[in-house]
Design an enzyme around this catalytic site. Structure first.
Site, PDB file in Angstrom:
ATOM      1  CB  SER A 110      -0.919   0.012   1.226  1.00 37.77           C
ATOM      2  OG  SER A 110      -1.792  -1.086   1.218  1.00 37.77           O
ATOM      3  CD  GLU A 111       0.158   3.804   2.259  1.00 38.89           C
ATOM      4  OE1 GLU A 111      -0.899   4.356   1.909  1.00 38.89           O
ATOM      5  OE2 GLU A 111       0.207   2.868   3.087  1.00 38.89           O
ATOM      6  CB  THR A 112       7.402   1.874  -0.507  1.00 31.66           C
ATOM      7  OG1 THR A 112       6.841   0.603  -0.902  1.00 31.66           O
ATOM      8  CG2 THR A 112       8.896   1.731  -0.330  1.00 31.66           C
TER       9      THR A 112
END
Length: 301
Positions: free
Chosen positions: A46-48
Site C-alpha cells: 500500500s505504501e513504501t
C-alpha cells in the site's frame, strides 16, 4: 541503482505476517524521485517509505509513496518507519518523522511488556502517533456512497453522517449497519470515478459496530483504488480520521474515545488499530497506535 538497505515490517499486526506490509528504504537521498516511485511499484505494498536523512533531535525526513505516487501522510508507514528508526538509529522511545504534513511524533508504550528467561523485554510494545487535528469536510448523501460501494441504501446507518474527514489525507467515513454489509462492499468503478471527479477524495472507509471479536469495538475496511490500492489491510491515517469522527459525533455517547478497530480480515491480513481521541468542542486530539512486527531486511542490487 544504489545498493540501499531496506526493511520490511508488518504494521498494526496481530502477529507476524498479518497487518499492513511496509518497505522502508534507508539513505533515500541517493535515490531520484523516479527511482522511489519505481521501487514503490516494485514492492507493490500500500505504501513504501524513504528516509532521506535527519537525526533524533530535529526529526527524520521521510517520504511516502503508494504504487500510484507520492502522498503527504499515511499512518502505517509512519509507525513502521518509526519502528525501523528506533531499531537501528534511535536510542529511546520517542521519534519524530518530518512528513509532507509536517512533524509527526511517535512514542513507544510498553504496556503489558514481559521479560524472557534472559531478562530481555519482549511483546507489549505499541507504537503510537499523534496525528494532526482533523478537518471535518462536507457531509454526503448516503445514497451516493451506497452506489459507489455496490450496496443498498438500507445497508448504511443513516443515524450517522457520511462525511469527509482529514488529518492530512482525507477519507470518507461511511457508517454501515452490520458486518454483513461490510463484507459485501465492492467498489463500482464507474460510480467511484464519478465520485472522485466530483468530491476529490479517493479513500473510502466503511465501518460498522459489529466486530468479529468481542474484545474489539468496531470493524472497518478501506478502499483507495485511486491511489493504486484496491483495498488496504490497515490504515492509520483513515483510522485517525475515524477517531476524530467518533469523538466529534459522540458515536459512543462521549467526547472521548478509547477503542480498538479491526481491519484487513477480508484480505487475510488481520489488523488491530488502537484509537484515542478527545474533543474539547473546538479541536479534536487524536492518537493512533498498534504493534509492529519485523519481517525481513535486504539491499538493492
Amino acid at each position: 541503482m544504489p545498493t540501499n538497505a531496506f526493511h520490511i515490517v508488518d504494521v498494526f499486526a496481530t502477529a507476524k505476517y498479518a497487518g499492513n506490509q511496509l518497505a522502508v528504504f534507508e539513505d533515500a537521498h541517493s535515490l531520484t524521485d523516479d527511482q522511489m516511485a519505481a521501487l514503490a511499484k516494485e514492492m507493490n505494498y500500500s505504501e513504501t517509505t524513504f528516509v532521506e536523512g535527519g537525526n533524533p533531535d530535529d526529526g527524520f525526513d521521510v517520504r511516502i509513496f503508494t504504487p500510484g505516487g507520492e502522498i503527504p501522510f499515511a499512518g502505517h508507514p509512519t509507525l513502521g518507519t518509526a519502528a525501523v528508526l528506533r531499531e537501528h538509529f534511535v536510542a529511546g522511545d520517542n521519534i519524530t518523522l518530518n512528513l509532507g504534513v509536517g512533524p509527526i511524533p511517535v512514542e513507544v508504550r510498553h504496556d503489558g511488556a514481559e521479560e524472557d528467561s534472559a531478562g530481555a523485554e519482549n511483546g507489549g510494545e505499541e507504537y503510537w502517533m499523534t496525528q494532526n487535528a482533523p478537518e471535518f469536510g462536507p457531509e454526503l448523501a448516503h445514497e451516493r456512497l451506497a452506489e459507489v460501494l455496490s450496496l443498498d441504501v438500507s445497508d448504511l446507518d443513516t443515524d450517522w453522517p457520511v462525511q469527509v474527514v482529514s488529518t492530512g489525507l482525507p477519507a470518507v467515513m461511511i457508517p454501515l449497519r452490520d458486518r454483513d454489509a461490510l463484507g459485501r462492499c465492492e467498489v463500482d468503478p464507474k460510480a467511484y470515478r464519478a465520485f472522485v471527479d466530483e468530491v476529490g477524495v479517493d479513500n473510502l472507509f466503511p465501518f460498522c459496530p459489529d466486530p468479529r471479536d468481542d474484545t474489539n469495538d468496531l470493524a472497518a475496511r478501506m478502499f483507495a483504488p485511486g491511489h493504486g490500492v484496491p483495498e488496504d489491510p490497515a490504515t492509520g491515517s483513515a483510522n485517525g480520521n475515524f477517531a476524530g469522527y467518533l469523538a466529534r459525533h459522540r458515536y459512543f455517547g462521549d467526547s472521548e474515545i478509547d477503542v480498538t478497530v479491526e481491519q484487513g480480515y477480508e484480505m487475510g491480513r488481520p489488523s488491530h488499530l488502537f484509537l484515542e481521541a478527545s474533543d474539547d468542542g473546538d479541536e479534536v486530539a487524536i492518537r493512533v497506535g498498534g504493534r509492529v512486527e519485523f519481517v525481513a531486511e535486504g539491499n538493492l542490487v
